[in-house]
Design a protein around this motif. Structure first.
Motif, PDB file in Angstrom:
ATOM      1  N   ALA A  86       0.810  -1.217   0.000  1.00 39.28           N
ATOM      2  CA  ALA A  86       0.000   0.000   0.000  1.00 39.28           C
ATOM      3  C   ALA A  86       0.845   1.270   0.000  1.00 39.28           C
ATOM      4  N   ASP A  87       2.135   1.170   0.357  1.00 38.82           N
ATOM      5  CA  ASP A  87       3.013   2.340   0.305  1.00 38.82           C
ATOM      6  C   ASP A  87       3.196   2.831  -1.127  1.00 38.82           C
ATOM      7  N   PHE A  88       3.079   1.898  -2.078  1.00 41.04           N
ATOM      8  CA  PHE A  88       3.295   2.256  -3.472  1.00 41.04           C
ATOM      9  C   PHE A  88       2.097   1.828  -4.331  1.00 41.04           C
ATOM     10  N   LEU A  89       2.187   0.706  -5.049  1.00 39.59           N
ATOM     11  CA  LEU A  89       1.164   0.347  -6.031  1.00 39.59           C
ATOM     12  C   LEU A  89      -0.103  -0.243  -5.426  1.00 39.59           C
ATOM     13  N   ASP A  90      -0.015  -0.788  -4.217  1.00 38.59           N
ATOM     14  CA  ASP A  90      -1.195  -1.352  -3.546  1.00 38.59           C
ATOM     15  C   ASP A  90      -1.915  -2.328  -4.488  1.00 38.59           C
ATOM     16  N   VAL A  91      -1.194  -3.374  -4.895  1.00 32.09           N
ATOM     17  CA  VAL A  91      -1.694  -4.263  -5.936  1.00 32.09           C
ATOM     18  C   VAL A  91      -2.948  -5.043  -5.526  1.00 32.09           C
ATOM     19  N   GLU A  92      -3.179  -5.193  -4.244  1.00 34.89           N
ATOM     20  CA  GLU A  92      -4.386  -5.897  -3.811  1.00 34.89           C
ATOM     21  C   GLU A  92      -5.637  -5.102  -4.172  1.00 34.89           C
ATOM     22  N   ARG A  93      -5.569  -3.795  -4.026  1.00 34.23           N
ATOM     23  CA  ARG A  93      -6.725  -2.938  -4.339  1.00 34.23           C
ATOM     24  C   ARG A  93      -6.733  -2.470  -5.789  1.00 34.23           C
ATOM     25  N   TYR A  94      -5.545  -2.340  -6.378  1.00 37.24           N
ATOM     26  CA  TYR A  94      -5.439  -1.825  -7.744  1.00 37.24           C
ATOM     27  C   TYR A  94      -4.570  -2.780  -8.573  1.00 37.24           C
ATOM     28  N   PRO A  95      -5.148  -3.842  -9.090  1.00 32.88           N
ATOM     29  CA  PRO A  95      -4.354  -4.892  -9.741  1.00 32.88           C
ATOM     30  C   PRO A  95      -3.759  -4.506 -11.091  1.00 32.88           C
ATOM     31  N   THR A  96      -4.246  -3.420 -11.711  1.00 37.01           N
ATOM     32  CA  THR A  96      -3.735  -3.061 -13.035  1.00 37.01           C
ATOM     33  C   THR A  96      -3.407  -1.577 -13.135  1.00 37.01           C
ATOM     34  N   LEU A  97      -2.505  -1.278 -14.053  1.00 38.70           N
ATOM     35  CA  LEU A  97      -2.250   0.070 -14.523  1.00 38.70           C
ATOM     36  C   LEU A  97      -2.797   0.122 -15.949  1.00 38.70           C
ATOM     37  N   GLU A  98      -3.397   1.237 -16.331  1.00 38.53           N
ATOM     38  CA  GLU A  98      -4.045   1.322 -17.637  1.00 38.53           C
ATOM     39  C   GLU A  98      -3.530   2.534 -18.411  1.00 38.53           C
ATOM     40  N   TYR A  99      -3.438   2.363 -19.728  1.00 38.19           N
ATOM     41  CA  TYR A  99      -3.105   3.493 -20.594  1.00 38.19           C
ATOM     42  C   TYR A  99      -4.052   3.509 -21.778  1.00 38.19           C
ATOM     43  N   ARG A 100      -4.545   4.701 -22.127  1.00 35.77           N
ATOM     44  CA  ARG A 100      -5.435   4.876 -23.271  1.00 35.77           C
ATOM     45  C   ARG A 100      -4.996   6.119 -24.035  1.00 35.77           C
ATOM     46  N   SER A 101      -4.708   5.952 -25.319  1.00 35.82           N
ATOM     47  CA  SER A 101      -4.286   7.100 -26.111  1.00 35.82           C
ATOM     48  C   SER A 101      -5.478   7.981 -26.460  1.00 35.82           C
ATOM     49  N   THR A 102      -5.196   9.256 -26.656  1.00 39.78           N
ATOM     50  CA  THR A 102      -6.227  10.211 -27.048  1.00 39.78           C
ATOM     51  C   THR A 102      -5.891  10.917 -28.353  1.00 39.78           C
ATOM     52  N   GLY A 103      -4.686  10.708 -28.871  1.00 41.69           N
ATOM     53  CA  GLY A 103      -4.296  11.338 -30.130  1.00 41.69           C
ATOM     54  C   GLY A 103      -2.876  10.972 -30.503  1.00 41.69           C
ATOM     55  N   ILE A 104      -2.504  11.288 -31.733  1.00 42.66           N
ATOM     56  CA  ILE A 104      -1.141  11.016 -32.192  1.00 42.66           C
ATOM     57  C   ILE A 104      -0.722  12.110 -33.156  1.00 42.66           C
ATOM     58  N   ASN A 105       0.533  12.543 -33.016  1.00 46.59           N
ATOM     59  CA  ASN A 105       1.061  13.602 -33.870  1.00 46.59           C
ATOM     60  C   ASN A 105       2.445  13.218 -34.354  1.00 46.59           C
ATOM     61  N   TRP A 106       2.721  13.530 -35.613  1.00 49.87           N
ATOM     62  CA  TRP A 106       4.067  13.327 -36.130  1.00 49.87           C
ATOM     63  C   TRP A 106       4.982  14.367 -35.533  1.00 49.87           C
ATOM     64  N   GLN A 107       6.171  13.941 -35.113  1.00 45.91           N
ATOM     65  CA  GLN A 107       7.121  14.828 -34.454  1.00 45.91           C
ATOM     66  C   GLN A 107       8.345  14.996 -35.327  1.00 45.91           C
ATOM     67  N   SER A 108       8.518  16.178 -35.879  1.00 48.25           N
ATOM     68  CA  SER A 108       9.718  16.441 -36.658  1.00 48.25           C
ATOM     69  C   SER A 108      10.910  16.515 -35.728  1.00 48.25           C
ATOM     70  N   ASN A 109      11.988  15.809 -36.093  1.00 46.86           N
ATOM     71  CA  ASN A 109      13.190  15.837 -35.261  1.00 46.86           C
ATOM     72  C   ASN A 109      14.399  16.327 -36.051  1.00 46.86           C
ATOM     73  N   GLU A 110      14.115  17.159 -37.036  1.00 51.09           N
ATOM     74  CA  GLU A 110      15.194  17.632 -37.885  1.00 51.09           C
ATOM     75  C   GLU A 110      16.073  18.623 -37.141  1.00 51.09           C
ATOM     76  N   ASP A 111      17.365  18.367 -37.147  1.00 50.29           N
ATOM     77  CA  ASP A 111      18.321  19.292 -36.551  1.00 50.29           C
ATOM     78  C   ASP A 111      18.467  20.507 -37.470  1.00 50.29           C
ATOM     79  N   PRO A 112      18.428  21.734 -36.912  1.00 51.34           N
ATOM     80  CA  PRO A 112      18.543  22.928 -37.750  1.00 51.34           C
ATOM     81  C   PRO A 112      19.773  22.940 -38.639  1.00 51.34           C
TER      82      PRO A 112
END
Length: 220
Positions: A86-112
């Motif tokens: 319970a000090d951290f993840l408390d896996v007995e009460r919260y057995p999972t972590l969840e992720y849900r995306s809301t969007g995606i963008n192309w990221q230019s990484n061109e060096d000047p």
């Protein structure tokens, strides 16, 4: 199965549209934090699943993921037991972590510097000018916006995603590879336990770096 494993989009080779699932044999859901303010400690979650929907327009794609909290491993049994408590993840009460995306963008990484070099070649007709599309490594970075839920608390988290490429494997499966990173403050999720050090600072760092790598397989 379609005879086409990949397609071209904006100079990149990307997977065909459809639903893809995380390959359990080729994945790492990892993280890094600091101990005593000086040394990095890495860990991972051994059990996780994810489903990726690749849209006809790649920028309309999305992902959902579920991580088994009790599968955390840092190489120390005592530390893992504490992280599950319970000090951290408390896996007995919260057995999972969840992720849900809301969007995606192309990221230019061109060096000047490369931009100015190409501009100079264009102006003066310099040799070496190319009309070829950028290499995959130059054009394959995206930002995946989404929401991470830990211990019932949901916060916005953006993943910096590097698309590794798409192809058909020797078993006839359409696959693509990726890696992703993000940074979160664990206290935003109620993971507040810590010990103040006499010399200043705290025992466990508040910042957690997320490190993800894997392959996804087209669902039959």
């Amino acid at each position: 199965m379609t005879d086409v494993a990949t397609r071209t989009w904006d100079g990149m080779t990307i997977p065909i549209a459809g639903t893809y699932r995380l390959d359990q044999a080729h994945k790492r859901i990892g993280f890094l934090s600091r101990h005593m303010m000086v040394s990095p400690v890495r860990g991972e979650f051994a059990e996780a699943s994810a489903e990726v929907f690749v849209a006809e327009d790649p920028l309309h794609s999305g992902v959902t993921a579920t991580i088994a909290a009790a599968s955390i491993s840092t190489g120390s049994a005592d530390r893992d037991t504490h992280l599950k408590s319970a000090d951290f993840l408390d896996v007995e009460r919260y057995p999972t972590l969840e992720y849900r995306s809301t969007g995606i963008n192309w990221q230019s990484n061109e060096d000047p510097i490369f931009y100015w070099a190409r501009l100079r070649n264009h102006r003066f007709g310099g040799r070496g000018r190319s009309h070829n599309p950028p290499p995959q490594s130059e054009a394959s970075r995206f930002v995946l916006t989404g929401e991470l839920t830990v211990k019932g608390i949901t916060r916005a988290v953006d993943l910096q995603v590097n698309f590794g490429g798409a192809r058909r494997d020797p078993y006839g499966q359409n696959i693509f590879g990726f890696s992703a990173t993000a940074e979160i403050n664990r206290e935003d999720y109620g993971l507040l336990w810590n010990v103040a050090l006499e010399s200043g600072g705290v025992l466990v760092g508040k910042t957690v770096q997320i490190e993800i790598a894997g392959e996804a397989i087209h669902a039959a």
